[in-house]
Scaffold this motif. Sequence first.
Motif, short mmCIF file in Angstrom:
data_model
loop_
_atom_site.label_atom_id
_atom_site.label_comp_id
_atom_site.label_asym_id
_atom_site.label_seq_id
_atom_site.Cartn_x
_atom_site.Cartn_y
_atom_site.Cartn_z
N ARG A 148 54.07 -21.03 -1.73
CA ARG A 148 55.27 -20.52 -1.74
C ARG A 148 55.90 -19.97 -3.03
O ARG A 148 55.94 -20.94 -4.12
CB ARG A 148 56.22 -21.24 -0.96
N HIS B 239 52.48 -18.06 13.09
CA HIS B 239 52.52 -17.84 11.53
C HIS B 239 51.06 -18.23 11.22
O HIS B 239 50.77 -19.48 11.27
CB HIS B 239 53.54 -18.36 10.80
N HIS C 182 55.06 -16.35 1.21
CA HIS C 182 53.85 -17.39 1.58
C HIS C 182 52.62 -16.70 1.31
O HIS C 182 52.26 -15.58 1.97
CB HIS C 182 54.08 -18.13 2.71
N ILE D 68 58.88 -12.39 7.15
CA ILE D 68 57.89 -12.89 7.97
C ILE D 68 56.71 -11.62 8.07
O ILE D 68 55.68 -12.32 7.77
CB ILE D 68 58.44 -13.51 9.24
N TYR E 93 53.56 -17.72 6.86
CA TYR E 93 54.98 -17.95 6.75
C TYR E 93 55.34 -19.31 7.17
O TYR E 93 54.96 -19.91 8.20
CB TYR E 93 55.54 -16.88 7.54
N GLY E 94 56.12 -19.88 6.11
CA GLY E 94 56.63 -21.27 6.74
C GLY E 94 55.69 -22.31 6.59
O GLY E 94 55.91 -23.52 6.94
N ARG E 95 54.53 -22.09 5.87
CA ARG E 95 53.48 -23.07 5.96
C ARG E 95 53.11 -23.82 4.57
O ARG E 95 52.11 -23.95 4.27
CB ARG E 95 52.15 -22.61 6.68
#
Length: 190
Positions: free
Chosen positions: A174, A155, A183, A91, A158-160
């Motif tokens: 990603r 974030h 990401h 991350i 990250y994770g988006r």
Amino acid sequence: MTGRLQVCEPQTEVEKHTHAILKLSSGRELRFVDPRRFGRLSVARTAGFDAEGIEPLEIDLDRFLRLFRGRKTPIKSALLNQKLLRGVGNIYADESLFRAGIRPRRRAATITRDQLARLRTSIKEVLNEAIALGGSSISDYVDADGEEGFFQLQHRVYGREGEACLVCKTPVKRIVIAGRGSHYCPKCQK
Ligand SMILES: [Zn+2]
């Protein structure tokens, strides 16, 4: 199987069966509670925390630049390599690269001195923010598997995946690098 670790404020009442209290640099305490007394406490270096890696909060610019010189691997892989830098997990690597405007797949050796200088600053910012959010020391950056576990940054990438970049509204992409989800914003990061 037995015992548990607890992070708490020093004024918290010490539970029965607390066998060890370790002071963390944040002032909080790490306590080992084990009613059945089967637990053992030992201090070890795990493979993920190889002694060769340098603390990212302490590294000076020259040394940081040298880490990546001639390295043909993607910058993201180099950041995750614990033999180079200690404690930059998946991350934090993505978030630092976003702030520095560098694509995770860029070959480390092709990144300019100025960009690397920006990256060094970004890593420090990200880690310091993570610490301010509740971590206490370098060992809190990542857990034994190299994943950030204790606290969450806000974030930016990250994770988006598929969500709008917070800067330019381009959808966040990603990709997978060295088996890890990575990401980035295709517009903000070159
Ligand atoms: Zn963007």
